[in-house]
Design a protein around this motif. Sequence first.
Motif, PDB file in Angstrom:
ATOM      1  N   SER A  15       0.698  -1.157   0.172  1.00 55.02           N
ATOM      2  CA  SER A  15       0.177   0.006   0.052  1.00 55.02           C
ATOM      3  C   SER A  15       0.761   1.381   0.014  1.00 55.02           C
ATOM      4  O   SER A  15       1.663   1.584   1.015  1.00 55.02           O
ATOM      5  N   ARG A  16       0.572   2.071  -0.899  1.00 55.01           N
ATOM      6  CA  ARG A  16       1.194   3.709  -0.916  1.00 55.01           C
ATOM      7  C   ARG A  16       0.657   4.385   0.200  1.00 55.01           C
ATOM      8  O   ARG A  16       1.300   4.957   0.819  1.00 55.01           O
ATOM      9  N   THR A  17      -0.657   4.067   0.571  1.00 51.67           N
ATOM     10  CA  THR A  17      -1.330   4.751   1.818  1.00 51.67           C
ATOM     11  C   THR A  17      -0.502   4.481   3.012  1.00 51.67           C
ATOM     12  O   THR A  17      -0.172   5.557   3.723  1.00 51.67           O
ATOM     13  N   ALA A  18      -0.254   2.999   3.194  1.00 50.32           N
ATOM     14  CA  ALA A  18       0.379   2.641   4.529  1.00 50.32           C
ATOM     15  C   ALA A  18       1.754   3.281   4.329  1.00 50.32           C
ATOM     16  O   ALA A  18       2.571   3.645   5.379  1.00 50.32           O
ATOM     17  N   ARG A  19       2.253   3.521   3.463  1.00 50.47           N
ATOM     18  CA  ARG A  19       3.857   3.903   3.326  1.00 50.47           C
ATOM     19  C   ARG A  19       3.766   5.216   3.649  1.00 50.47           C
ATOM     20  O   ARG A  19       4.703   5.878   4.313  1.00 50.47           O
ATOM     21  N   VAL A  20       3.036   6.042   3.108  1.00 52.89           N
ATOM     22  CA  VAL A  20       2.769   7.426   3.514  1.00 52.89           C
ATOM     23  C   VAL A  20       2.507   7.655   4.708  1.00 52.89           C
ATOM     24  O   VAL A  20       3.070   8.599   5.640  1.00 52.89           O
ATOM     25  N   LEU A  21       1.840   6.932   5.469  1.00 51.34           N
ATOM     26  CA  LEU A  21       1.535   6.949   6.825  1.00 51.34           C
ATOM     27  C   LEU A  21       2.647   6.579   7.778  1.00 51.34           C
ATOM     28  O   LEU A  21       2.918   7.230   8.705  1.00 51.34           O
ATOM     29  N   ALA A  22       3.320   5.486   7.652  1.00 52.26           N
ATOM     30  CA  ALA A  22       4.449   5.113   8.064  1.00 52.26           C
ATOM     31  C   ALA A  22       5.511   6.302   7.827  1.00 52.26           C
ATOM     32  O   ALA A  22       6.205   6.446   9.133  1.00 52.26           O
ATOM     33  N   HIS A  23       5.897   6.842   6.785  1.00 48.60           N
ATOM     34  CA  HIS A  23       6.814   8.093   6.725  1.00 48.60           C
ATOM     35  C   HIS A  23       6.281   9.271   7.553  1.00 48.60           C
ATOM     36  O   HIS A  23       7.066   9.615   8.281  1.00 48.60           O
ATOM     37  N   LEU A  24       5.150   9.544   7.576  1.00 42.47           N
ATOM     38  CA  LEU A  24       4.543  10.405   8.455  1.00 42.47           C
ATOM     39  C   LEU A  24       4.584  10.220   9.976  1.00 42.47           C
ATOM     40  O   LEU A  24       5.245  10.949  10.946  1.00 42.47           O
ATOM     41  N   ALA A  25       4.514   8.958  10.173  1.00 41.39           N
ATOM     42  CA  ALA A  25       4.587   8.569  11.556  1.00 41.39           C
ATOM     43  C   ALA A  25       5.934   8.615  12.138  1.00 41.39           C
ATOM     44  O   ALA A  25       6.455   8.964  13.272  1.00 41.39           O
ATOM     45  N   ASP A  26       6.757   8.120  11.235  1.00 36.46           N
ATOM     46  CA  ASP A  26       8.311   8.274  11.533  1.00 36.46           C
ATOM     47  C   ASP A  26       8.854   9.766  11.908  1.00 36.46           C
ATOM     48  O   ASP A  26       9.551   9.985  12.529  1.00 36.46           O
ATOM     49  N   ARG A  27       8.114  10.677  10.907  1.00 36.08           N
ATOM     50  CA  ARG A  27       8.862  11.914  11.070  1.00 36.08           C
ATOM     51  C   ARG A  27       8.183  12.604  12.393  1.00 36.08           C
ATOM     52  O   ARG A  27       8.952  13.337  13.142  1.00 36.08           O
ATOM     53  N   LEU A  28       7.028  12.281  12.753  1.00 36.75           N
ATOM     54  CA  LEU A  28       6.547  12.726  13.985  1.00 36.75           C
ATOM     55  C   LEU A  28       7.230  12.039  15.214  1.00 36.75           C
ATOM     56  O   LEU A  28       7.656  12.749  16.095  1.00 36.75           O
ATOM     57  N   ALA A  29       7.517  10.746  15.167  1.00 32.38           N
ATOM     58  CA  ALA A  29       8.014  10.111  16.301  1.00 32.38           C
ATOM     59  C   ALA A  29       9.901  10.817  16.604  1.00 32.38           C
ATOM     60  O   ALA A  29      10.074  10.989  17.555  1.00 32.38           O
ATOM     61  N   ASP A  30      10.286  10.667  15.197  1.00 30.38           N
ATOM     62  CA  ASP A  30      11.676  11.461  15.260  1.00 30.38           C
ATOM     63  C   ASP A  30      11.827  12.902  16.008  1.00 30.38           C
ATOM     64  O   ASP A  30      12.810  12.968  16.405  1.00 30.38           O
ATOM     65  N   ALA A  31      10.738  13.694  15.622  1.00 29.08           N
ATOM     66  CA  ALA A  31      10.730  14.911  16.486  1.00 29.08           C
ATOM     67  C   ALA A  31      10.599  14.877  17.871  1.00 29.08           C
ATOM     68  O   ALA A  31      11.165  15.839  18.418  1.00 29.08           O
ATOM     69  N   GLY A  32      10.370  13.645  18.443  1.00 29.80           N
ATOM     70  CA  GLY A  32      10.449  13.503  19.661  1.00 29.80           C
ATOM     71  C   GLY A  32       9.419  14.123  20.646  1.00 29.80           C
ATOM     72  O   GLY A  32       9.435  14.443  21.918  1.00 29.80           O
ATOM     73  N   ALA A 160       3.475  17.444  -2.943  1.00 30.98           N
ATOM     74  CA  ALA A 160       2.623  16.568  -2.148  1.00 30.98           C
ATOM     75  C   ALA A 160       3.476  16.947  -0.514  1.00 30.98           C
ATOM     76  O   ALA A 160       2.634  16.713   0.479  1.00 30.98           O
ATOM     77  N   GLN A 161       4.714  16.640  -0.440  1.00 34.50           N
ATOM     78  CA  GLN A 161       5.360  16.703   0.872  1.00 34.50           C
ATOM     79  C   GLN A 161       4.877  17.931   1.682  1.00 34.50           C
ATOM     80  O   GLN A 161       4.687  18.344   2.817  1.00 34.50           O
ATOM     81  N   ALA A 162       4.716  19.451   0.814  1.00 37.45           N
ATOM     82  CA  ALA A 162       4.454  20.485   1.324  1.00 37.45           C
ATOM     83  C   ALA A 162       3.178  20.816   1.738  1.00 37.45           C
ATOM     84  O   ALA A 162       2.806  21.085   2.859  1.00 37.45           O
ATOM     85  N   GLY A 163       2.372  19.817   1.054  1.00 37.49           N
ATOM     86  CA  GLY A 163       0.920  20.021   1.526  1.00 37.49           C
ATOM     87  C   GLY A 163       0.590  19.254   2.601  1.00 37.49           C
ATOM     88  O   GLY A 163      -0.175  19.395   3.383  1.00 37.49           O
ATOM     89  N   LEU A 164       1.248  18.192   2.643  1.00 32.92           N
ATOM     90  CA  LEU A 164       1.440  17.097   3.774  1.00 32.92           C
ATOM     91  C   LEU A 164       1.717  17.974   5.054  1.00 32.92           C
ATOM     92  O   LEU A 164       1.344  17.798   6.123  1.00 32.92           O
ATOM     93  N   ASP A 165       2.816  18.619   5.043  1.00 34.51           N
ATOM     94  CA  ASP A 165       3.379  19.239   6.008  1.00 34.51           C
ATOM     95  C   ASP A 165       2.290  20.182   6.629  1.00 34.51           C
ATOM     96  O   ASP A 165       2.388  20.478   7.785  1.00 34.51           O
ATOM     97  N   THR A 166       1.721  20.874   5.772  1.00 35.84           N
ATOM     98  CA  THR A 166       0.826  22.010   6.166  1.00 35.84           C
ATOM     99  C   THR A 166      -0.282  21.455   6.849  1.00 35.84           C
ATOM    100  O   THR A 166      -0.769  21.973   8.058  1.00 35.84           O
ATOM    101  N   VAL A 167      -0.903  20.365   6.492  1.00 33.60           N
ATOM    102  CA  VAL A 167      -2.078  19.802   7.142  1.00 33.60           C
ATOM    103  C   VAL A 167      -1.629  19.201   8.544  1.00 33.60           C
ATOM    104  O   VAL A 167      -2.248  19.206   9.335  1.00 33.60           O
ATOM    105  N   VAL A 168      -0.691  18.477   8.417  1.00 35.42           N
ATOM    106  CA  VAL A 168       0.295  18.095   9.682  1.00 35.42           C
ATOM    107  C   VAL A 168       0.267  19.040  10.655  1.00 35.42           C
ATOM    108  O   VAL A 168       0.048  19.044  12.211  1.00 35.42           O
ATOM    109  N   ALA A 169       0.980  20.245  10.423  1.00 34.21           N
ATOM    110  CA  ALA A 169       0.965  21.501  11.151  1.00 34.21           C
ATOM    111  C   ALA A 169      -0.411  21.800  11.985  1.00 34.21           C
ATOM    112  O   ALA A 169      -0.384  22.101  13.027  1.00 34.21           O
TER     113      ALA A 169
END
Length: 179
Positions: A15-32, A160-169
């Motif tokens: 799944s591309r969806t699962a890959r995007v979600l894992a990417h996002l989860a890793d970024r959030l977790a890495d931020a600590g 896509a990354q910029a848009g994702l970053d905006t909604v995550v913020a």
Amino acid sequence: MPGILAISGSPSPTSRTARVLAHLADRLADAGEHEVTTIGVRDLPAEALISADVHHPAITAVAGAVAAADGIIIATPVYKAAYSGVLKALLDLLPQYALAGKTVLPLATGGTVAHVLAIDYALRPVLTSMGAAHVVPGYFLLDSLIGTAPDGGLALADTAQAGLDTVVAGFLAGLPVTV
């Protein structure tokens, strides 16, 4: 530290969806700054989902994880202008107001911009009916903007990354502040 539950509603093992979600989860977790837990609906017992077994240990564990989270990210592929059936099966098994007091970020992936409204017209009403305190603006990612990096990781087009970053913020801003 706010807890975030990331739910992948994709039935696909690639799944591309699962890959995007894992990417996002890793970024959030890495931020600590957040504890992030990820659940894939495809990993739940199909029999429990199909037979609506709300007492199955895997389903009660998901309900517990939802209850414990401050924020929920729900990611789904779009099939026939709606979110996935396996995600619907899971949402149907959660308590009616499972999302009460939660900040929720809906994400969707799909092959055409014709599916972009699936977040607002299919998924958002269900999340709202489940009592979500705040369903932040979601984000739709075209499959063509999701690729594989040379190291095998996820590669998103810059837009896509910029848009994702905006909604995550916006999602993070909606989480409760803990001291």
